[in-house]
Design a protein around this motif. Structure first.
Motif, mmCIF file in Angstrom:
data_model
loop_
_atom_site.group_PDB
_atom_site.id
_atom_site.type_symbol
_atom_site.label_atom_id
_atom_site.label_comp_id
_atom_site.label_asym_id
_atom_site.label_seq_id
_atom_site.Cartn_x
_atom_site.Cartn_y
_atom_site.Cartn_z
ATOM 1 N N LEU A 168 0.825 -1.207 0.000
ATOM 2 C CA LEU A 168 0.000 0.000 0.000
ATOM 3 C C LEU A 168 0.858 1.256 0.000
ATOM 4 O O LEU A 168 0.566 2.217 -0.714
ATOM 5 C CB LEU A 168 -0.949 -0.004 1.207
ATOM 6 N N PHE A 169 1.920 1.271 0.804
ATOM 7 C CA PHE A 169 2.797 2.441 0.814
ATOM 8 C C PHE A 169 3.530 2.594 -0.512
ATOM 9 O O PHE A 169 3.716 3.707 -0.995
ATOM 10 C CB PHE A 169 3.793 2.365 1.972
ATOM 11 N N ALA A 170 3.942 1.494 -1.119
ATOM 12 C CA ALA A 170 4.647 1.555 -2.398
ATOM 13 C C ALA A 170 3.743 2.082 -3.511
ATOM 14 O O ALA A 170 4.205 2.748 -4.433
ATOM 15 C CB ALA A 170 5.188 0.173 -2.769
ATOM 16 N N LEU A 171 2.446 1.781 -3.422
ATOM 17 C CA LEU A 171 1.497 2.238 -4.435
ATOM 18 C C LEU A 171 0.934 3.623 -4.128
ATOM 19 O O LEU A 171 0.076 4.121 -4.858
ATOM 20 C CB LEU A 171 0.348 1.228 -4.559
ATOM 21 N N GLY A 172 1.378 4.224 -3.028
ATOM 22 C CA GLY A 172 0.877 5.545 -2.653
ATOM 23 C C GLY A 172 -0.529 5.508 -2.099
ATOM 24 O O GLY A 172 -1.273 6.472 -2.221
ATOM 25 N N LEU A 221 -5.280 3.979 2.900
ATOM 26 C CA LEU A 221 -6.200 2.845 2.906
ATOM 27 C C LEU A 221 -5.714 1.708 3.809
ATOM 28 O O LEU A 221 -6.099 0.559 3.614
ATOM 29 C CB LEU A 221 -6.394 2.319 1.480
ATOM 30 N N LEU A 222 -4.891 2.029 4.809
ATOM 31 C CA LEU A 222 -4.339 0.980 5.673
ATOM 32 C C LEU A 222 -5.426 0.226 6.433
ATOM 33 O O LEU A 222 -5.355 -0.997 6.572
ATOM 34 C CB LEU A 222 -3.322 1.569 6.644
ATOM 35 N N GLU A 223 -6.439 0.933 6.928
ATOM 36 C CA GLU A 223 -7.527 0.255 7.655
ATOM 37 C C GLU A 223 -8.258 -0.728 6.759
ATOM 38 O O GLU A 223 -8.550 -1.859 7.160
ATOM 39 C CB GLU A 223 -8.528 1.281 8.197
ATOM 40 N N GLU A 275 -8.496 -4.933 7.072
ATOM 41 C CA GLU A 275 -9.752 -5.684 7.004
ATOM 42 C C GLU A 275 -9.758 -6.654 5.822
ATOM 43 O O GLU A 275 -10.230 -7.789 5.934
ATOM 44 C CB GLU A 275 -10.926 -4.717 6.899
ATOM 45 N N ALA A 276 -9.222 -6.223 4.695
ATOM 46 C CA ALA A 276 -9.153 -7.100 3.522
ATOM 47 C C ALA A 276 -8.242 -8.297 3.779
ATOM 48 O O ALA A 276 -8.492 -9.391 3.268
ATOM 49 C CB ALA A 276 -8.651 -6.312 2.310
ATOM 50 N N THR A 277 -7.209 -8.105 4.584
ATOM 51 C CA THR A 277 -6.324 -9.218 4.938
ATOM 52 C C THR A 277 -7.103 -10.283 5.707
ATOM 53 O O THR A 277 -6.931 -11.482 5.473
ATOM 54 C CB THR A 277 -5.142 -8.713 5.789
ATOM 55 N N ALA A 278 -7.981 -9.853 6.607
ATOM 56 C CA ALA A 278 -8.803 -10.810 7.353
ATOM 57 C C ALA A 278 -9.742 -11.564 6.422
ATOM 58 O O ALA A 278 -9.892 -12.784 6.529
ATOM 59 C CB ALA A 278 -9.598 -10.088 8.437
ATOM 60 N N TRP A 279 -10.373 -10.860 5.486
ATOM 61 C CA TRP A 279 -11.289 -11.528 4.558
ATOM 62 C C TRP A 279 -10.547 -12.482 3.634
ATOM 63 O O TRP A 279 -11.063 -13.552 3.289
ATOM 64 C CB TRP A 279 -12.078 -10.503 3.745
ATOM 65 N N PHE A 280 -9.319 -12.119 3.239
ATOM 66 C CA PHE A 280 -8.497 -13.003 2.425
ATOM 67 C C PHE A 280 -8.208 -14.296 3.191
ATOM 68 O O PHE A 280 -8.304 -15.398 2.640
ATOM 69 C CB PHE A 280 -7.197 -12.289 2.044
ATOM 70 N N MET A 281 -7.882 -14.161 4.462
ATOM 71 C CA MET A 281 -7.587 -15.351 5.266
ATOM 72 C C MET A 281 -8.829 -16.216 5.470
ATOM 73 O O MET A 281 -8.745 -17.443 5.459
ATOM 74 C CB MET A 281 -6.991 -14.929 6.605
ATOM 75 N N VAL A 282 -9.982 -15.585 5.645
ATOM 76 C CA VAL A 282 -11.234 -16.355 5.762
ATOM 77 C C VAL A 282 -11.477 -17.114 4.467
ATOM 78 O O VAL A 282 -11.880 -18.286 4.489
ATOM 79 C CB VAL A 282 -12.418 -15.413 6.100
ATOM 80 N N GLY A 283 -11.225 -16.490 3.335
ATOM 81 C CA GLY A 283 -11.367 -17.175 2.055
ATOM 82 C C GLY A 283 -10.421 -18.356 1.935
ATOM 83 O O GLY A 283 -10.795 -19.422 1.428
ATOM 84 N N ARG A 317 -10.805 -5.900 -7.101
ATOM 85 C CA ARG A 317 -10.861 -5.217 -8.397
ATOM 86 C C ARG A 317 -11.923 -4.120 -8.383
ATOM 87 O O ARG A 317 -11.684 -3.006 -8.848
ATOM 88 C CB ARG A 317 -11.153 -6.216 -9.506
ATOM 89 N N CYS A 318 -13.094 -4.428 -7.849
ATOM 90 C CA CYS A 318 -14.166 -3.424 -7.782
ATOM 91 C C CYS A 318 -13.755 -2.252 -6.899
ATOM 92 O O CYS A 318 -13.991 -1.094 -7.234
ATOM 93 C CB CYS A 318 -15.444 -4.059 -7.252
ATOM 94 N N PHE A 319 -13.117 -2.536 -5.758
ATOM 95 C CA PHE A 319 -12.702 -1.478 -4.843
ATOM 96 C C PHE A 319 -11.671 -0.570 -5.496
ATOM 97 O O PHE A 319 -11.776 0.653 -5.433
ATOM 98 C CB PHE A 319 -12.128 -2.090 -3.556
ATOM 99 N N LEU A 320 -10.666 -1.161 -6.142
ATOM 100 C CA LEU A 320 -9.635 -0.347 -6.786
ATOM 101 C C LEU A 320 -10.212 0.473 -7.927
ATOM 102 O O LEU A 320 -9.849 1.635 -8.116
ATOM 103 C CB LEU A 320 -8.490 -1.236 -7.277
ATOM 104 N N ARG A 321 -11.119 -0.104 -8.670
ATOM 105 C CA ARG A 321 -11.742 0.620 -9.778
ATOM 106 C C ARG A 321 -12.598 1.767 -9.243
ATOM 107 O O ARG A 321 -12.589 2.863 -9.774
ATOM 108 C CB ARG A 321 -12.597 -0.342 -10.590
ATOM 109 N N TRP A 322 -13.345 1.522 -8.158
ATOM 110 C CA TRP A 322 -14.181 2.549 -7.546
ATOM 111 C C TRP A 322 -13.309 3.672 -6.999
ATOM 112 O O TRP A 322 -13.604 4.849 -7.190
ATOM 113 C CB TRP A 322 -15.030 1.934 -6.438
ATOM 114 N N THR A 323 -12.207 3.332 -6.336
ATOM 115 C CA THR A 323 -11.313 4.335 -5.770
ATOM 116 C C THR A 323 -10.692 5.181 -6.871
ATOM 117 O O THR A 323 -10.626 6.398 -6.773
ATOM 118 C CB THR A 323 -10.201 3.653 -4.945
#
Length: 125
Positions: free
Chosen positions: A24-28, A32-34, A38-46, A93-99
């Protein structure tokens, strides 16, 4: 059950600090750290869901199939679809496109930046 949540939290923290936060820091996208945590938790649940599918449901399906297998290509399509959705790749993909779209909209709607007024004279004439 407490031991499971402790292990899950420790792995989530490690994964976030080792992979997601530097990316996230490398991409500027440090703002969006929070969401990244949260996305890390959902990835692990998946991942847990996929492990259960592979370890439990897959062998049961081979042992006692619900219906006869006539087309293996459809099974591969189902597996790919499951991986995309369970790992959150579609949501990412949807989140990045929306952002990206929201950023473009805000840039186009923002008022133009003007330079502050500066006087070249040093005093009254």
């Amino acid at each position: 059950m407490n031991w499971f949540t402790d292990i899950f939290s420790a792995v989530q923290q490690w994964l976030f600090e080792a992979a997601v936060q530097p990316a996230l820091f490398a991409l500027g996208m440090g703002n969006l750290l929070e969401d990244g945590y949260e996305a890390t938790a959902w990835f692990m649940v998946g991942l847990i869901q996929i492990i259960i599918l592979l370890a439990l449901i897959g062998p049961l399906q081979r042992w006692r199939p619900v219906e006869p297998v006539t087309d293996r290509a459809t099974i591969r399509t189902d597996i790919l679809y499951t991986l995309i959705h369970r790992l959150g790749l579609f949501a990412l993909r949807c989140f990045l496109r929306w952002t990206r779209g929201l950023t473009r909209l805000l840039v186009h709607c923002a008022p133009p930046v003007t330079a502050p007024f500066t006087s070249t004279s040093s005093g009254p004439a």
